[in-house]
Design a protein around this motif. Sequence first.
Motif, PDB file in Angstrom:
ATOM      1  N   MET A 132      -0.667 -20.190 -37.437  1.00 15.72           N
ATOM      2  CA  MET A 132      -1.340 -19.099 -38.131  1.00 15.72           C
ATOM      3  C   MET A 132      -1.780 -19.560 -39.522  1.00 15.72           C
ATOM      4  O   MET A 132      -1.061 -20.293 -40.186  1.00 15.72           O
ATOM      5  CB  MET A 132      -0.394 -17.897 -38.240  1.00 15.72           C
ATOM      6  N   ASP A 133      -2.956 -19.106 -39.958  1.00 17.32           N
ATOM      7  CA  ASP A 133      -3.447 -19.515 -41.269  1.00 17.32           C
ATOM      8  C   ASP A 133      -2.818 -18.719 -42.413  1.00 17.32           C
ATOM      9  O   ASP A 133      -2.504 -19.283 -43.464  1.00 17.32           O
ATOM     10  CB  ASP A 133      -4.974 -19.358 -41.319  1.00 17.32           C
TER      11      ASP A 133
ATOM     12  N   ALA B 138     -10.487  -9.265 -43.937  1.00 16.55           N
ATOM     13  CA  ALA B 138     -11.565 -10.075 -44.518  1.00 16.55           C
ATOM     14  C   ALA B 138     -11.432 -11.529 -44.080  1.00 16.55           C
ATOM     15  O   ALA B 138     -12.428 -12.183 -43.730  1.00 16.55           O
ATOM     16  CB  ALA B 138     -11.530  -9.977 -46.041  1.00 16.55           C
ATOM     17  N   ILE B 139     -10.210 -12.036 -44.083  1.00 12.31           N
ATOM     18  CA  ILE B 139      -9.963 -13.425 -43.681  1.00 12.31           C
ATOM     19  C   ILE B 139     -10.169 -13.588 -42.177  1.00 12.31           C
ATOM     20  O   ILE B 139     -10.738 -14.583 -41.716  1.00 12.31           O
ATOM     21  CB  ILE B 139      -8.547 -13.859 -44.112  1.00 12.31           C
ATOM     22  N   ALA B 140      -9.734 -12.598 -41.385  1.00 12.32           N
ATOM     23  CA  ALA B 140      -9.942 -12.647 -39.932  1.00 12.32           C
ATOM     24  C   ALA B 140     -11.430 -12.669 -39.596  1.00 12.32           C
ATOM     25  O   ALA B 140     -11.850 -13.352 -38.649  1.00 12.32           O
ATOM     26  CB  ALA B 140      -9.275 -11.443 -39.273  1.00 12.32           C
ATOM     27  N   ARG B 141     -12.239 -11.958 -40.374  1.00 10.54           N
ATOM     28  CA  ARG B 141     -13.691 -11.928 -40.119  1.00 10.54           C
ATOM     29  C   ARG B 141     -14.362 -13.243 -40.500  1.00 10.54           C
ATOM     30  O   ARG B 141     -15.542 -13.440 -40.214  1.00 10.54           O
ATOM     31  CB  ARG B 141     -14.332 -10.742 -40.849  1.00 10.54           C
ATOM     32  N   ASN B 142     -13.605 -14.124 -41.127  1.00 11.81           N
ATOM     33  CA  ASN B 142     -14.075 -15.481 -41.387  1.00 11.81           C
ATOM     34  C   ASN B 142     -13.641 -16.441 -40.290  1.00 11.81           C
ATOM     35  O   ASN B 142     -13.783 -17.656 -40.424  1.00 11.81           O
ATOM     36  CB  ASN B 142     -13.588 -15.957 -42.751  1.00 11.81           C
ATOM     37  N   GLY B 143     -13.065 -15.887 -39.220  1.00 14.41           N
ATOM     38  CA  GLY B 143     -12.708 -16.701 -38.064  1.00 14.41           C
ATOM     39  C   GLY B 143     -11.364 -17.387 -38.159  1.00 14.41           C
ATOM     40  O   GLY B 143     -11.065 -18.280 -37.357  1.00 14.41           O
TER      41      GLY B 143
ATOM     42  N   THR C 107      -7.128  -0.798 -35.488  1.00 13.78           N
ATOM     43  CA  THR C 107      -8.074  -1.498 -36.354  1.00 13.78           C
ATOM     44  C   THR C 107      -7.693  -2.967 -36.506  1.00 13.78           C
ATOM     45  O   THR C 107      -8.547  -3.855 -36.446  1.00 13.78           O
ATOM     46  CB  THR C 107      -8.125  -0.828 -37.742  1.00 13.78           C
ATOM     47  N   LEU C 108      -6.404  -3.229 -36.723  1.00 18.40           N
ATOM     48  CA  LEU C 108      -5.930  -4.607 -36.822  1.00 18.40           C
ATOM     49  C   LEU C 108      -6.226  -5.377 -35.541  1.00 18.40           C
ATOM     50  O   LEU C 108      -6.754  -6.495 -35.570  1.00 18.40           O
ATOM     51  CB  LEU C 108      -4.436  -4.634 -37.117  1.00 18.40           C
ATOM     52  N   GLU C 109      -5.899  -4.776 -34.417  1.00 21.09           N
ATOM     53  CA  GLU C 109      -6.075  -5.451 -33.124  1.00 21.09           C
ATOM     54  C   GLU C 109      -7.557  -5.716 -32.836  1.00 21.09           C
ATOM     55  O   GLU C 109      -7.919  -6.790 -32.336  1.00 21.09           O
ATOM     56  CB  GLU C 109      -5.454  -4.609 -32.018  1.00 21.09           C
ATOM     57  N   LYS C 110      -8.421  -4.757 -33.170  1.00 22.46           N
ATOM     58  CA  LYS C 110      -9.856  -4.939 -32.941  1.00 22.46           C
ATOM     59  C   LYS C 110     -10.425  -6.072 -33.794  1.00 22.46           C
ATOM     60  O   LYS C 110     -11.442  -6.667 -33.432  1.00 22.46           O
ATOM     61  CB  LYS C 110     -10.599  -3.640 -33.248  1.00 22.46           C
ATOM     62  N   ASN C 111      -9.761  -6.342 -34.932  1.00 24.01           N
ATOM     63  CA  ASN C 111     -10.221  -7.407 -35.824  1.00 24.01           C
ATOM     64  C   ASN C 111      -9.465  -8.714 -35.595  1.00 24.01           C
ATOM     65  O   ASN C 111      -9.501  -9.612 -36.444  1.00 24.01           O
ATOM     66  CB  ASN C 111     -10.098  -6.954 -37.270  1.00 24.01           C
ATOM     67  N   ASN C 112      -8.777  -8.811 -34.459  1.00 19.64           N
ATOM     68  CA  ASN C 112      -8.071 -10.044 -34.056  1.00 19.64           C
ATOM     69  C   ASN C 112      -6.965 -10.436 -35.033  1.00 19.64           C
ATOM     70  O   ASN C 112      -6.702 -11.620 -35.243  1.00 19.64           O
ATOM     71  CB  ASN C 112      -9.066 -11.198 -33.897  1.00 19.64           C
ATOM     72  N   VAL C 113      -6.329  -9.433 -35.643  1.00 17.80           N
ATOM     73  CA  VAL C 113      -5.177  -9.660 -36.511  1.00 17.80           C
ATOM     74  C   VAL C 113      -3.902  -9.431 -35.699  1.00 17.80           C
ATOM     75  O   VAL C 113      -3.772  -8.403 -35.026  1.00 17.80           O
ATOM     76  CB  VAL C 113      -5.188  -8.707 -37.720  1.00 17.80           C
ATOM     77  N   GLU C 114      -2.977 -10.370 -35.770  1.00 22.44           N
ATOM     78  CA  GLU C 114      -1.702 -10.199 -35.069  1.00 22.44           C
ATOM     79  C   GLU C 114      -0.855  -9.176 -35.815  1.00 22.44           C
ATOM     80  O   GLU C 114      -0.621  -9.307 -37.023  1.00 22.44           O
ATOM     81  CB  GLU C 114      -0.954 -11.526 -34.975  1.00 22.44           C
ATOM     82  N   VAL C 115      -0.399  -8.150 -35.101  1.00 22.26           N
ATOM     83  CA  VAL C 115       0.409  -7.092 -35.703  1.00 22.26           C
ATOM     84  C   VAL C 115       1.871  -7.531 -35.638  1.00 22.26           C
ATOM     85  O   VAL C 115       2.476  -7.557 -34.576  1.00 22.26           O
ATOM     86  CB  VAL C 115       0.208  -5.746 -34.972  1.00 22.26           C
ATOM     87  N   LEU C 116       2.445  -7.882 -36.777  1.00 21.07           N
ATOM     88  CA  LEU C 116       3.786  -8.473 -36.814  1.00 21.07           C
ATOM     89  C   LEU C 116       4.899  -7.427 -36.836  1.00 21.07           C
ATOM     90  O   LEU C 116       6.062  -7.772 -36.658  1.00 21.07           O
ATOM     91  CB  LEU C 116       3.895  -9.412 -38.024  1.00 21.07           C
TER      92      LEU C 116
ATOM     93  N   TRP D  82     -10.987 -11.630 -52.691  1.00 15.45           N
ATOM     94  CA  TRP D  82      -9.816 -12.484 -52.527  1.00 15.45           C
ATOM     95  C   TRP D  82      -9.715 -13.023 -51.106  1.00 15.45           C
ATOM     96  O   TRP D  82      -9.335 -14.181 -50.896  1.00 15.45           O
ATOM     97  CB  TRP D  82      -8.551 -11.720 -52.915  1.00 15.45           C
ATOM     98  N   GLY D  83     -10.094 -12.188 -50.126  1.00 15.20           N
ATOM     99  CA  GLY D  83     -10.129 -12.669 -48.746  1.00 15.20           C
ATOM    100  C   GLY D  83     -11.124 -13.798 -48.579  1.00 15.20           C
ATOM    101  O   GLY D  83     -10.867 -14.780 -47.881  1.00 15.20           O
ATOM    102  N   GLY D  84     -12.274 -13.677 -49.254  1.00 16.39           N
ATOM    103  CA  GLY D  84     -13.265 -14.740 -49.211  1.00 16.39           C
ATOM    104  C   GLY D  84     -12.769 -16.003 -49.896  1.00 16.39           C
ATOM    105  O   GLY D  84     -12.936 -17.117 -49.387  1.00 16.39           O
ATOM    106  N   PHE D  85     -12.152 -15.831 -51.066  1.00 14.77           N
ATOM    107  CA  PHE D  85     -11.606 -16.971 -51.809  1.00 14.77           C
ATOM    108  C   PHE D  85     -10.573 -17.723 -50.972  1.00 14.77           C
ATOM    109  O   PHE D  85     -10.656 -18.950 -50.811  1.00 14.77           O
ATOM    110  CB  PHE D  85     -10.974 -16.477 -53.110  1.00 14.77           C
TER     111      PHE D  85
END
Length: 311
Positions: free
Chosen positions: A1-2, A36-41, A62-71, A250-253
């Motif tokens: 995971m990044d 934001a970071i997930a939308r950067n792949g 929303t998290l799941e639709k954006n490919n974020v792992e829900v911890l 910050w997500g972009g940075f």
Amino acid sequence: MDIICMGEMLIDFTPGKEERSYICNPGGAPANACIAIARNGLKTGFLGKLGNDDFGKLLKNTLEKNNVEVLCPELTDEAVTTLAFVTLYEGGERSFTFVRKPSADILLDKADVSEEMIRSTKILHAGSVGMSASPSREAHFYAMELAKKNGKMISYDVNYRNAIWSFEEAKAVVDQVLPYVDFLKVSDEELDFVGGEENIPAMMKQHGISVVIETLGSKGARYFFNGNTGVVEGHKVKAVDATGAGDAFWGGFLSRILMSGLNSTADLNEELIRSALVYGNASGGLCVQKMGGIPALPTREEIEAFISEKQ
């Protein structure tokens, strides 16, 4: 995971077109940055408690639709999901009224954090709101201790909200956090948390912080790194809503930092930091042109197109 983003996810009620009407949008600074970071792949995980209510289910979806792992996949019955009512002013600036006592996000516990989870990521990101009450405060410190122990990079957003807690209490917590931090984000309105802009280099040396980024709104951002400082200018755009703009930035940075393949702050250089700020400024500039927090967060393709157009 990044990256693992830790803390609050909530509902932002932003003003609608009709008088006294509101539109429900998912939000919360760490969640905004995470998506934001997930939308950067990149591979992301969100570590935060959500209520077992309609809003909590919406946020998890929303998290799941954006490919974020829900911890923390199990929704809690102990408290409801936090609500934030946003008031907008001319130029897109805003203020918040929180419905948060008690709320699901502050119920995050040390038991929700595992060393295996922290070992799986390159960066742990958090902010002060998630540390405004127990047991979430202790869970955050525990996660940071594990990250430090396992050689992971730590990002922190001061993100002070006076509607949630006093400056004095927040400052005491931030002071305890600073020795863990590698990347620190502070706005030009939050400089008292670091002893003023002129004190930043000394504060960095005292706590071993690699990079401090001072956000300057539409003017861009100032960086402090290795004894050097500089400003990377922002973009003049028509802002309609600043909600989530700092998180988009910050997500972009952080996305640009991660996309460079960086695994250690020892490999940082000024060129990479400036490049990451160009990328973050573009992400934030795109975000403010749309209403809502998470719905306005741009993709990597949109950011790269925006940068190419401006160049």
